[in-house]
Design an enzyme around this catalytic site. Structure first.
Site, PDB file in Angstrom:
ATOM      1  CB  THR A 121       5.107  23.021  -5.732  1.00  0.00           C
ATOM      2  OG1 THR A 121       5.787  22.673  -4.527  1.00  0.00           O
ATOM      3  CG2 THR A 121       5.729  22.298  -6.916  1.00  0.00           C
ATOM      4  CG  PHE A 155      13.460  21.305  -1.526  1.00  0.00           C
ATOM      5  CD1 PHE A 155      13.270  20.639  -2.732  1.00  0.00           C
ATOM      6  CD2 PHE A 155      13.963  22.595  -1.568  1.00  0.00           C
ATOM      7  CE1 PHE A 155      13.589  21.229  -3.945  1.00  0.00           C
ATOM      8  CE2 PHE A 155      14.298  23.205  -2.776  1.00  0.00           C
ATOM      9  CZ  PHE A 155      14.104  22.520  -3.972  1.00  0.00           C
ATOM     10  CG  LEU A 156       8.115  21.163   4.263  1.00  0.00           C
ATOM     11  CD1 LEU A 156       7.040  20.110   4.396  1.00  0.00           C
ATOM     12  CD2 LEU A 156       7.830  22.321   5.197  1.00  0.00           C
ATOM     13  CE  LYS A 157      12.784  13.780   4.594  1.00  0.00           C
ATOM     14  NZ  LYS A 157      13.817  14.798   4.619  1.00  0.00           N
ATOM     15  CG  ASN A 214       8.452  16.699  -5.226  1.00  0.00           C
ATOM     16  OD1 ASN A 214       9.310  16.425  -4.380  1.00  0.00           O
ATOM     17  ND2 ASN A 214       7.377  17.406  -4.944  1.00  0.00           N
ATOM     18  N   GLY A 259       6.750  -0.853  -3.189  1.00  0.00           N
ATOM     19  CA  GLY A 259       5.587  -0.827  -2.300  1.00  0.00           C
ATOM     20  C   GLY A 259       4.294  -0.697  -3.077  1.00  0.00           C
ATOM     21  CB  CYS A 266       4.225  16.661  -3.037  1.00  0.00           C
ATOM     22  SG  CYS A 266       3.913  17.972  -1.835  1.00  0.00           S
ATOM     23  CE  LYS A 269       0.420  19.962  -5.201  1.00  0.00           C
ATOM     24  NZ  LYS A 269       1.685  20.557  -5.600  1.00  0.00           N
TER      25      LYS A 269
HETATM   26  N1  LIG Z   1       2.801  19.375   1.873  1.00  0.00           N
HETATM   27  C1  LIG Z   1       4.061  19.232   1.549  1.00  0.00           C
HETATM   28  O1  LIG Z   1       4.747  18.312   2.006  1.00  0.00           O
HETATM   29  C2  LIG Z   1       4.724  20.200   0.616  1.00  0.00           C
HETATM   30  C3  LIG Z   1       6.124  20.199   0.516  1.00  0.00           C
HETATM   31  C4  LIG Z   1       6.727  21.110  -0.342  1.00  0.00           C
HETATM   32  C5  LIG Z   1       5.955  21.955  -1.110  1.00  0.00           C
HETATM   33  N2  LIG Z   1       4.600  21.919  -1.015  1.00  0.00           N
HETATM   34  C6  LIG Z   1       3.827  22.877  -1.813  1.00  0.00           C
HETATM   35  O2  LIG Z   1       3.485  23.981  -0.992  1.00  0.00           O
HETATM   36  C7  LIG Z   1       2.187  24.475  -1.336  1.00  0.00           C
HETATM   37  C8  LIG Z   1       1.275  24.414  -0.129  1.00  0.00           C
HETATM   38  O3  LIG Z   1       1.118  23.063   0.235  1.00  0.00           O
HETATM   39  P1  LIG Z   1       0.438  22.620   1.615  1.00  0.00           P
HETATM   40  O4  LIG Z   1       0.564  21.144   1.701  1.00  0.00           O
HETATM   41  O5  LIG Z   1       0.964  23.470   2.706  1.00  0.00           O
HETATM   42  O6  LIG Z   1      -1.080  23.028   1.296  1.00  0.00           O
HETATM   43  P2  LIG Z   1      -2.358  22.939   2.249  1.00  0.00           P
HETATM   44  O7  LIG Z   1      -3.471  22.586   1.378  1.00  0.00           O
HETATM   45  O8  LIG Z   1      -2.031  22.086   3.455  1.00  0.00           O
HETATM   46  O9  LIG Z   1      -2.536  24.432   2.787  1.00  0.00           O
HETATM   47  C9  LIG Z   1      -2.833  25.523   1.967  1.00  0.00           C
HETATM   48  C10 LIG Z   1      -3.476  26.592   2.840  1.00  0.00           C
HETATM   49  O10 LIG Z   1      -3.615  27.791   2.081  1.00  0.00           O
HETATM   50  C11 LIG Z   1      -4.822  28.418   2.481  1.00  0.00           C
HETATM   51  N3  LIG Z   1      -5.235  29.417   1.498  1.00  0.00           N
HETATM   52  C12 LIG Z   1      -5.810  29.262   0.284  1.00  0.00           C
HETATM   53  N4  LIG Z   1      -6.040  30.458  -0.294  1.00  0.00           N
HETATM   54  C13 LIG Z   1      -5.588  31.399   0.553  1.00  0.00           C
HETATM   55  C14 LIG Z   1      -5.541  32.814   0.519  1.00  0.00           C
HETATM   56  N5  LIG Z   1      -6.002  33.506  -0.526  1.00  0.00           N
HETATM   57  N6  LIG Z   1      -5.019  33.465   1.572  1.00  0.00           N
HETATM   58  C15 LIG Z   1      -4.551  32.790   2.641  1.00  0.00           C
HETATM   59  N7  LIG Z   1      -4.561  31.437   2.730  1.00  0.00           N
HETATM   60  C16 LIG Z   1      -5.077  30.751   1.697  1.00  0.00           C
HETATM   61  C17 LIG Z   1      -5.786  27.256   2.642  1.00  0.00           C
HETATM   62  O11 LIG Z   1      -6.910  27.618   3.405  1.00  0.00           O
HETATM   63  C18 LIG Z   1      -4.881  26.229   3.349  1.00  0.00           C
HETATM   64  O12 LIG Z   1      -4.934  26.363   4.749  1.00  0.00           O
HETATM   65  C19 LIG Z   1       1.731  23.630  -2.509  1.00  0.00           C
HETATM   66  O13 LIG Z   1       2.086  24.270  -3.696  1.00  0.00           O
HETATM   67  C20 LIG Z   1       2.517  22.355  -2.345  1.00  0.00           C
HETATM   68  O14 LIG Z   1       2.709  21.686  -3.557  1.00  0.00           O
HETATM   69  C21 LIG Z   1       3.969  21.080  -0.158  1.00  0.00           C
END
Ligand SMILES: NC(=O)c1ccc[n+]([C@@H]2O[C@H](COP(=O)([O-])OP(=O)(O)OC[C@H]3O[C@@H](n4cnc5c(N)ncnc54)[C@H](O)[C@@H]3O)[C@@H](O)[C@H]2O)c1
Length: 447
Positions: A121, A155-157, A214, A259, A266, A269
């Site tokens: 994101t 868009f996963l939850k 979001n 709640g 997400c 931030k």
């Molecule tokens: N978690 C959610 O529900 C969700 C849903 C939709 C979108 N997003 C977005 O997706 C993105 C990722 O979120 P997340 O929750 O999966 O993050 P996360 O923190 O769970 O995972 C990120 C991963 O990236 C790795 N990483 C960092 N730098 C790296 C590099 N140079 N090379 C390889 N790996 C590297 C980290 O070690 C970590 O394992 C964010 O922008 C978030 O906003 C998250």
């Protein structure tokens, strides 16, 4: 197709696994050596229903690999996903350092044409920065290999991530390249059989779509919390109001639960980052500011109810807390309302006995050993020696407890229902005092 995914967090691991499940050859890259070593031994770093079986099966079949190496995976991918974290910067804007580091790495190693897909994101305009970072590295190497940058927000939850990935509501693809769109359509065809889910659009629109989604969901929650806070002042029950407004199809029942505030990695931030983007473009996003402020206040709600119930005397009291994760079916405690509550209880001299079906390891990691925290191994064990019970995450396992038993175990039988999952009459009938969010007169009305 041959796919490379940078980042094995919630998004990267689930995306990579689902793409392998439908037959692609997927290599997942992470800089976290321990995580990669664990994945290669079948240790799944997060709790997500259905994920473990799928990772193990696809890893065993050879379609899903994990590595910290970069050159091989970059040569492997026809499509290279960037799915790394975008945490908030000091000022609340999205920190792009991980995304741009991956872009530079791609530029340093790209040997053949590829479509680079940004799934993290990221603020509007990031695709341009990713393109520039890759191009600068290619230029430094004197390489003219062709590449395209696509925005494909996720868009996963959490808690439903595998299901959402296998059966997405929509697949937003931001690109102005017909070739890149074609490649993405091929990749997503197995997820797109039942009806057309792909929504092609410009890159900037795709980037903004994720934030808008979001921000809208966060707005619904803060709006309902605002109504709940009005309801308790005027002697109304927000749960009746929720039914009353949800029945209007223009409003609908989803996502209008009051709640103890929203959390997770997400909403907090992303609302902040969008507000910053607006500001950088000379616009003050007043709704977003209010959404955030209402939520910040709401996270203190349960503590304030407890403080009032005990006449400000919380020192020496013990609180059983059911639910630490920011929502059910995840072990994620990032920005969880439980964290605000625990900090405030401890600051007031109270102790906590907590239980969560999945987040105990995460709680141990965050808090370590401390005298004022017991991580109990069951809901019943959390109640032992406690004065009060707080329910903060609506895990199904908490929905139908034996209230009479709870009343008999607690020293000062009172239940704080941070998710409005109980019937106040039933709870009170069992001999417990009940506090929910916006349900009746818990705030004195001034004359
Ligand atoms: N978690 C959610 O529900 C969700 C849903 C939709 C979108 N997003 C977005 O997706 C993105 C990722 O979120 P997340 O929750 O999966 O993050 P996360 O923190 O769970 O995972 C990120 C991963 O990236 C790795 N990483 C960092 N730098 C790296 C590099 N140079 N090379 C390889 N790996 C590297 C980290 O070690 C970590 O394992 C964010 O922008 C978030 O906003 C998250």
């Amino acid at each position: 197709m041959r796919v490379t995914v940078f980042g094995t967090g919630y998004v990267g691991l689930v995306t990579g696994t689902c793409l392998a499940e439908v037959g692609n050859q997927v290599v997942c890259v992470d800089i976290d050596e321990a995580k990669v070593a664990g994945l290669n031994k079948g240790v799944i770093p997060i709790y997500e229903p259905g994920l473990e079986e799928m990772v193990l099966a696809n890893h065993a079949s050879g379609r899903l690999a994990f590595t910290t190496e970069v050159a091989g995976p970059i040569a492997h991918g026809d499509i290279i996903f960037i799915a790394v974290g975008t945490p908030p910067d000091e000022d609340g804007s999205a920190d792009l350092k991980y995304v741009l580091a991956v872009a530079r790495t791609i530029g340093q190693h790209l040997l053949r044409p590829a479509v680079v897909v940004n799934k993290s994101t990221v603020p509007v305009g990031t695709a341009d920065k990713v393109r520039a970072a890759i191009a600068a590295e290619l230029k430094a190497r004197g390489s003219e290999v062709a590449f395209e940058v696509v925005s494909n927000p996720e868009f996963l939850k959490e808690g439903d991530a595998v299901k959402d990935c296998m059966r997405p509501d929509r697949i937003v693809i931001g690109t102005d390249s017909a070739h890149a769109l074609e490649q993405m359509k091929r990749l997503y065809a197995p997820f797109n059989r039942n009806h057309e889910r792909i929504i092609p659009m410009g890159v900037r629109s795709a980037e903004l779509t994720k934030y808008a989604a979001n921000a809208m969901l966060a707005t619904k929650i803060s709006f309902m919390n605002e109504m709940a806070n009005i309801a308790e002042r005027v002697g109304a029950d927000i749960e009746m109001v929720r039914h009353g407004i949800g029945s209007d199809p223009r409003i609908g029942y989803s996502f209008i639960y009051p709640g103890a505030g929203y959390g997770g990695s997400c909403f907090p931030k992303d609302v902040q980052a969008l507000e910053k983007t607006a500001k950088q473009h000379g616009y003050s996003a007043q709704i977003l500011e209010a959404v955030e402020a209402v939520n910040a206040r709401q996270k203190h709600k349960i503590f304030e109810l407890a403080e009032r119930h005990f006449g400000g005397q919380l020192a020496g009291k013990t609180f059983a807390v059911w639910g630490l994760a920011f929502k059910p079916n995840t072990d994620d405690m990032r920005e969880a309302s439980s964290r605000t509550l625990l900090d405030r209880l401890w600051a007031a001299g109270a102790k906590v006995r907590a239980y969560d079906p999945e987040a105990m390891d995460e709680a141990r990691r965050i808090y370590g050993e401390r005298d004022d925290l017991v991580l109990a191994d069951s809901p019943a064990a959390a109640l032992e020696g406690a004065d009060a019970l707080v329910v903060l995450t609506e895990w199904k396992a908490f929905w139908s407890p034996d209230f009479a038993k709870i009343a008999s175990v607690l020293r000062a039988p009172v239940l704080f229902d941070g998710r409005n999952i109980y019937d106040p009459n039933e709870v009170e009938g069992a001999g417990l005092a009940y506090y929910g969010i916006g349900r009746g007169r818990t705030v004195a009305t001034p004359n």
